[in-house]
Design a protein around this motif. Structure first.
Motif, PDB file in Angstrom:
ATOM      1  N   TYR A  81       0.805  -1.213   0.000  1.00  0.00           N
ATOM      2  CA  TYR A  81       0.000   0.000   0.000  1.00  0.00           C
ATOM      3  C   TYR A  81       0.841   1.267   0.000  1.00  0.00           C
ATOM      4  CZ  TYR A  81      -4.243  -2.680   0.480  1.00  0.00           C
ATOM      5  OH  TYR A  81      -5.268  -3.525   0.244  1.00  0.00           O
ATOM      6  N   ARG A  86       2.005   1.753  -3.454  1.00  0.00           N
ATOM      7  CA  ARG A  86       0.900   2.167  -4.301  1.00  0.00           C
ATOM      8  C   ARG A  86       0.593   3.657  -4.082  1.00  0.00           C
ATOM      9  NH1 ARG A  86      -5.073  -0.504  -4.474  1.00  0.00           N
ATOM     10  NH2 ARG A  86      -4.863  -0.918  -6.683  1.00  0.00           N
ATOM     11  N   SER A  87       0.506   4.059  -2.811  1.00  0.00           N
ATOM     12  CA  SER A  87       0.233   5.473  -2.531  1.00  0.00           C
ATOM     13  C   SER A  87       1.316   6.368  -3.095  1.00  0.00           C
ATOM     14  CB  SER A  87       0.123   5.706  -1.022  1.00  0.00           C
ATOM     15  OG  SER A  87      -1.158   5.378  -0.577  1.00  0.00           O
ATOM     16  N   TYR A 147      -6.951  13.468  -7.833  1.00  0.00           N
ATOM     17  CA  TYR A 147      -6.085  14.158  -6.863  1.00  0.00           C
ATOM     18  C   TYR A 147      -5.584  15.466  -7.470  1.00  0.00           C
ATOM     19  CZ  TYR A 147      -5.690   9.687  -4.291  1.00  0.00           C
ATOM     20  OH  TYR A 147      -5.935   8.546  -3.584  1.00  0.00           O
ATOM     21  N   SER A 155      -1.882  14.093  -2.202  1.00  0.00           N
ATOM     22  CA  SER A 155      -2.191  12.810  -2.804  1.00  0.00           C
ATOM     23  C   SER A 155      -1.917  11.667  -1.835  1.00  0.00           C
ATOM     24  CB  SER A 155      -1.358  12.586  -4.069  1.00  0.00           C
ATOM     25  OG  SER A 155      -1.389  13.727  -4.871  1.00  0.00           O
ATOM     26  N   LEU A 156      -0.821  11.784  -1.125  1.00  0.00           N
ATOM     27  CA  LEU A 156      -0.412  10.726  -0.213  1.00  0.00           C
ATOM     28  C   LEU A 156      -1.419  10.554   0.920  1.00  0.00           C
ATOM     29  CD1 LEU A 156       2.108   9.068  -0.500  1.00  0.00           C
ATOM     30  CD2 LEU A 156       3.225  10.515   1.174  1.00  0.00           C
ATOM     31  N   TYR A 184      -8.048  10.665   1.652  1.00  0.00           N
ATOM     32  CA  TYR A 184      -8.825   9.555   2.201  1.00  0.00           C
ATOM     33  C   TYR A 184     -10.242   9.527   1.633  1.00  0.00           C
ATOM     34  CZ  TYR A 184     -11.414   6.737   5.563  1.00  0.00           C
ATOM     35  OH  TYR A 184     -12.219   5.797   6.139  1.00  0.00           O
ATOM     36  N   THR A 227     -10.877   8.593  -2.063  1.00  0.00           N
ATOM     37  CA  THR A 227     -10.368   7.249  -2.298  1.00  0.00           C
ATOM     38  C   THR A 227     -11.327   6.206  -1.726  1.00  0.00           C
ATOM     39  OG1 THR A 227      -8.224   8.251  -1.914  1.00  0.00           O
ATOM     40  CG2 THR A 227      -8.286   5.856  -2.101  1.00  0.00           C
ATOM     41  N   THR A 242      -5.732   2.483  -0.511  1.00  0.00           N
ATOM     42  CA  THR A 242      -4.393   3.052  -0.522  1.00  0.00           C
ATOM     43  C   THR A 242      -3.900   3.024   0.908  1.00  0.00           C
ATOM     44  OG1 THR A 242      -5.285   5.257  -0.193  1.00  0.00           O
ATOM     45  CG2 THR A 242      -4.856   4.602  -2.468  1.00  0.00           C
ATOM     46  N   SER A 290       2.030   7.407   9.035  1.00  0.00           N
ATOM     47  CA  SER A 290       1.366   8.158   7.953  1.00  0.00           C
ATOM     48  C   SER A 290       1.445   9.665   8.200  1.00  0.00           C
ATOM     49  CB  SER A 290      -0.085   7.713   7.798  1.00  0.00           C
ATOM     50  OG  SER A 290      -0.880   8.278   8.824  1.00  0.00           O
TER      51      SER A 290
END
Ligand SMILES: Nc1ncnc2c1ncn2[C@@H]1O[C@H](COP(=O)(O)OP(=O)(O)OP(=O)(O)O)[C@@H](O)[C@H]1O
Ligand SMILES: [Mg+2]
Lengths: 299, 259, 346
Positions: free
Chosen positions: B61, B64-65, B136, B198-199, B202, B205, B212, B235
């Motif tokens: 993940y 991917r993120s 995003y 983008s990271l 929530y 998504t 993600t 995070s």
């Protein structure tokens, strides 16, 4: 051939249009396509679908339902949390921005800029965890307050209640205020305060006559943006509440997930459109004020 | 060193920082304390962090993120930067239009945007995770646009471009090797901003049913709270570190405009 | 008017390890306009800000009419200041800006607006009084700033490069206007600039600063013709530096002996300092002592640049009528027109 066109002759209408198109629009086409397809198209479609009944005929029933209970309370709560979280964050945030921008070293200002950027984007489960750890039943601050004689949980308080959510929202609203208000502070010229002092104004008079009037539009603008942010926050509310506090974003999310069933398929879309309208009422004045004050912020 | 220490002590600033610091770090440190508890031994340790990073999904993940955020940055660099440069140079009629469009996402609550996105795109778009970077990009557009605008307004763009063109550079080279380096401060700030947004995204998504790194945390929390707290801490820290590294390359003055 | 004299005694001001003012002394008489001139970073602005109270000196005293005001805060000093640019309050109209100083002095609205209009009339902007400042041109803004600084009848007027952000034409007009107003109001004025033509044109006296020190203060005439130091000589106007040799108090230049005006113990090899207008260039058919490099026509006068046999570049300023045959490359005879010259050590 080509020179004929450039030299002027009399290019045909179609051709003139084509050259003008190539010169004026084509380079912007990729951006326009992306924004058009990934933004304007879904929003337009959202608005369109919100007027459709279950068998795809035109109706305004979705909106009628959207402004009745329980959605009505959802809107009232969402507006309330937007207004209160913005109102509580705006003044301290503005003051913090002022001290940081005017008294801080450039290193400090950069660090704060980066940190505010991250903090203003926190939300959801991580933010919920942080507040459970600090203000939950077993939280550190809860224990400390209890030790000092104030039992937070003696009444109806919980992090998922309106007041609890309000406190948690401040965690991203304050940094957001610092971010959006700082440019206004930077644009206050040193010459203005010096000229005022030179003309005989005390510090107090300077703020009353010059400083505050100049900052006020930006302050209101920032407040409106904070309102929009608190009004539409989804992730944090989703992580903290357990269906006890009706909020529009959560209601929409529920309808979208299919967790909640509604007789009207397109009710969620209508709720979304009403949210857009309310948010626009705040953001559009924000943008207008920003544009106006840009006139004297230019240097 | 001595110079840095000689900065005057500022009581109002110190108090501000103290209060803000308390409000920001108390919840953070409390959660951190939870995340390093080891219930089995009753002591402290990195157990949950080790558990998290050795979890197969963690790498999956986070990578991917990261690459989704990377693609968003690429869209910004290859679409937004050249277009804006061109807009500033050409005085095209569409500039006003794009000016307005770029601010519009501020008006739309993300939840509403998500509903719109869910019912609009053809299947081949909805079936690829690549729809996310474009969405995003839209969410970051108001901020990215403004930060680039500041950079482009602060340089004599016309003169620079004419000089580069008369030295024989074509448009592409002018933009990539002359203009971008000159405004690299605000380009960097834009990248940092887009990347961070983008990271951490929530709402959109999860409502579009993608997984993600941020949504994975929610999933983990269902059966391993302490592990999820450890992931949450990461995070927060990861974007912070990335942002700090990126902004380290930014020349001092460009972050908040000019002083 | 309420104009007063100003005097700065032994003022020192440091910023970190920069000595912005170093034992600085200056006297400005009642109603006098003194310009401070000097290269960038020499401390002109700092001197002005110390007078205004916007900066506090590390040592020394500021006296107004012989009263020490060093500890009076800026907003209680009765001084008007015009900044380089952008100092008008953008949220106030032109007339409100001008009336601001009187408002702070609790003058009634009626009286202060009357006074504001009087001053706006003086700077020719009465018709713009209801406008906001961003609707004015740069020159108009500086006029308003001037009116604002004068409206409350300050004891002293301070001007910090008020014209430097303006076009050449506007600068010349506005500087004349400043001088006219200053004379008619009789306000003691300190005027900072780095444009020497500006300083010379409108001041009673000009002070030349270098590295935080006042090198010389004198009338424009004296400053130009009797510079007290080599720095002043080269900073004010154009000065040829011609290598020469001193013997018995005389130097030989272009074949004629002239009296050397020594200021110190200059001896042996020196530079003779000669203004362009004190050198004449005459075309010769024989071997002259220099060659013409360029001639630039400037209307009534022309600027001739020559090179002597030993390579020294010499600039001369002559009436255009007498330079018709001075073509680039032609041989010429240079002569010195004055009977005395300043000298400086090499
Ligand atoms: N606030 C300050 N902090 C640090 N140094 C300063 C400050 N103000 C002035 N200085 C320094 O003091 C010196 C004198 O500055 P000042 O502004 O008085 O120069 P100036 O003669 O007005 O120059 P200019 O013609 O460029 O305006 C300069 O070296 C400057 O760098
Ligand atoms: Mg200066």
């Amino acid at each position: 051939m080509t020179s004929q066109v450039i030299e002027g002759g009399a290019p045909s209408r179609g051709r003139a249009f084509l050259t003008s198109f190539m010169k004026n629009i084509l380079p912007a086409a990729p951006l326009l396509l992306i924004v058009g397809f990934f933004f304007l198209f879904p929003i337009t479609r959202l608005i369109y679908v919100s007027f459709l009944s279950n068998d795809n005929t035109f109706t305004i029933d979705n909106f009628k339902t959207a402004i009745q209970e329980p959605y009505r309370t959802g809107f009232i709560n969402s507006i309330k949390i937007g207004v209160f979280s913005a109102a509580i964050a705006a003044f301290p945030g503005a003051l913090a921005a002022y001290f940081i921008e005017t008294r801080g070293s450039s290193k400090l200002r950069r660090t704060i800029a980066v940190m505010s950027g991250v903090l203003a984007n926190t939300g959801g489960v991580p933010l919920a965890f942080m507040f459970y750890a600090a203000l939950g039943i077993q939280g550190y601050l809860t224990k400390a307050l209890k030790y000092l004689g104030w039992d937070l949980y003696s009444g109806t308080f919980s992090l998922g209640s309106f007041v609890g959510l309000l406190i948690v929202y401040l965690y991203f609203q304050l940094p957001l205020m610092v971010i959006v208000f700082s440019p206004a502070i930077v644009s206050l010229r040193r010459e203005w305060s010096e000229a005022a002092r030179n003309l005989g104004a005390s510090q107090f008079n300077y703020w009353i006559r010059i400083g505050i009037p100049l900052l006020f539009p930006s302050f209101i603008a920032s407040f409106l943006l904070l309102f929009a942010s608190g009004f539409s926050a989804y992730a944090t509310a989703n992580a903290l509440t357990v269906g006890n506090l009706p909020l529009t974003p959560l209601q929409i999310g529920g309808l979208l997930d299919g967790n909640v069933s509604a007789a009207q398929l397109n009710l969620g879309k209508a709720l979304g459109v009403v949210m857009i309208v309310i948010s626009a009422c705040a953001v559009i004045p924000y943008l207008a004020i920003q544009r106006r004050s840009a006139k004297w912020q230019k240097r | 060193m001595a110079k840095a220490l000689r900065i005057k002590f500022q009581p109002p600033l110190a108090i501000t920082l103290l209060i803000l610091g308390f409000f920001v770090f108390l919840p953070m440190l409390s959660a951190f304390e939870y995340s390093i508890r080891t219930p089995l031994t009753g002591g402290y340790g990195w157990t949950h962090y080790i558990w998290a990073v050795t979890e197969e999904d963690f790498l999956h993940y986070i990578l991917r993120s990261m690459w989704l955020a990377g693609v968003t940055v690429l869209i910004t660099l290859f679409v937004l930067v050249p277009t804006m440069t061109w807009l500033h140079l050409s005085n095209s009629k569409v500039r006003g239009l794009i000016d307005g469009l770029s601010l519009l996402p501020l008006v739309i609550p993300v939840v509403a945007f998500a509903v719109g996105a869910q019912i609009s795109f053809p299947e081949f778009v909805q079936n690829t995770v690549l729809e996310l970077p474009f969405l995003y990009f839209v969410l970051a557009l108001p901020y990215a646009y403004r930060s680039l605008d500041i950079g482009l307004n602060s340089i004599p763009l016309k003169t620079i471009t004419e000089a580069a063109r008369s030295a024989g550079a074509n448009w592409l080279r002018t933009i990539t090797s002359v203009i971008i380096p000159v405004i690299r401060g605000s380009v960097m700030a834009t990248i940092a901003l887009t990347f961070a947004l983008s990271l951490g995204e929530y709402t959109l998504t999860v409502l579009l049913h993608w997984d993600t790194f941020p949504t994975w945390v929610t999933y983990v929390a269902q059966d391993n709270i302490l592990g999820a707290i450890a992931i949450s801490m990461m995070s927060l820290i990861i974007p912070f570190l990335i942002l700090t590294v990126i902004t380290l390359f930014v020349p001092e003055r460009t972050i908040q405009g000019r002083k | 008017m309420s104009s007063k004299s100003l005097s700065l005694k032994n003022i020192s001001k440091r910023f970190g390890n920069v000595n912005a003012l170093d034992n600085f002394n200056l006297e400005v008489g009642v109603g006098e306009l003194v310009a401070l001139l000097g290269p960038s970073g020499c401390g002109k602005t700092t001197a002005l800000r110390v007078v205004a109270g916007l900066e506090h000196q590390d040592a020394g005293t500021v006296l107004v009419a012989d009263k020490n005001i060093s500890d009076v805060p800026a907003h209680k000093r009765n001084m008007g200041m015009v900044f380089q640019a952008y100092s008008l309050f953008p949220n106030l109209t032109v007339e409100e800006n001008v009336a601001f100083g009187l408002q702070m002095r609790k003058v009634s609205k009626h009286l202060r607006l009357k006074k504001a209009h009087e001053l706006l009339d003086l700077v020719g902007l009465d018709s713009q009084s209801k406008r906001f400042t961003h609707q004015l041109s740069g020159g108009q803004q500086q006029r308003v700033a001037l009116a604002r600084a004068l409206a409350f009848e300050p004891e002293i007027l301070l001007l910090d490069e008020p014209l430097s952000a303006l076009d050449a034409q506007v600068r010349v007009n506005l500087r004349e206007e400043i001088r006219r107003l200053q004379i008619s109001l009789g306000t003691t004025t300190l005027f900072v600039t780095h444009d020497q033509e500006e300083a010379m044109a409108i001041s009673d006296r000009v002070g030349v600063m270098n590295n935080g020190v006042l090198e010389q203060i004198d009338t424009p005439d004296a400053l130009y013709n009797k510079p007290a130091s080599s720095f002043v000589a080269s900073f004010v106007g154009t000065m040829n530096r011609i290598p020469a040799h001193i013997s018995n108090g005389m130097v030989e230049i272009f074949g004629s002996k002239v009296v050397a005006l020594k200021r110190g113990n200059e001896s042996g090899k020196v530079h003779a300092l000669i203004r362009p207008e004190s050198i004449s260039v005459v075309a010769t058919t024989t071997q002259g002592n220099a060659k013409v490099l360029t001639r630039s026509f400037m209307g009534a006068s022309s600027n001739i640049i020559c090179q002597t046999a030993d390579g020294t570049i010499v600039q001369s300023l002559m009436t255009s009528a007498s330079t018709g045959d001075l073509l680039p490359g032609s041989s010429v005879q240079l002569r010195i027109l004055s009977s005395e010259v300043l000298v400086a050590n090499v």
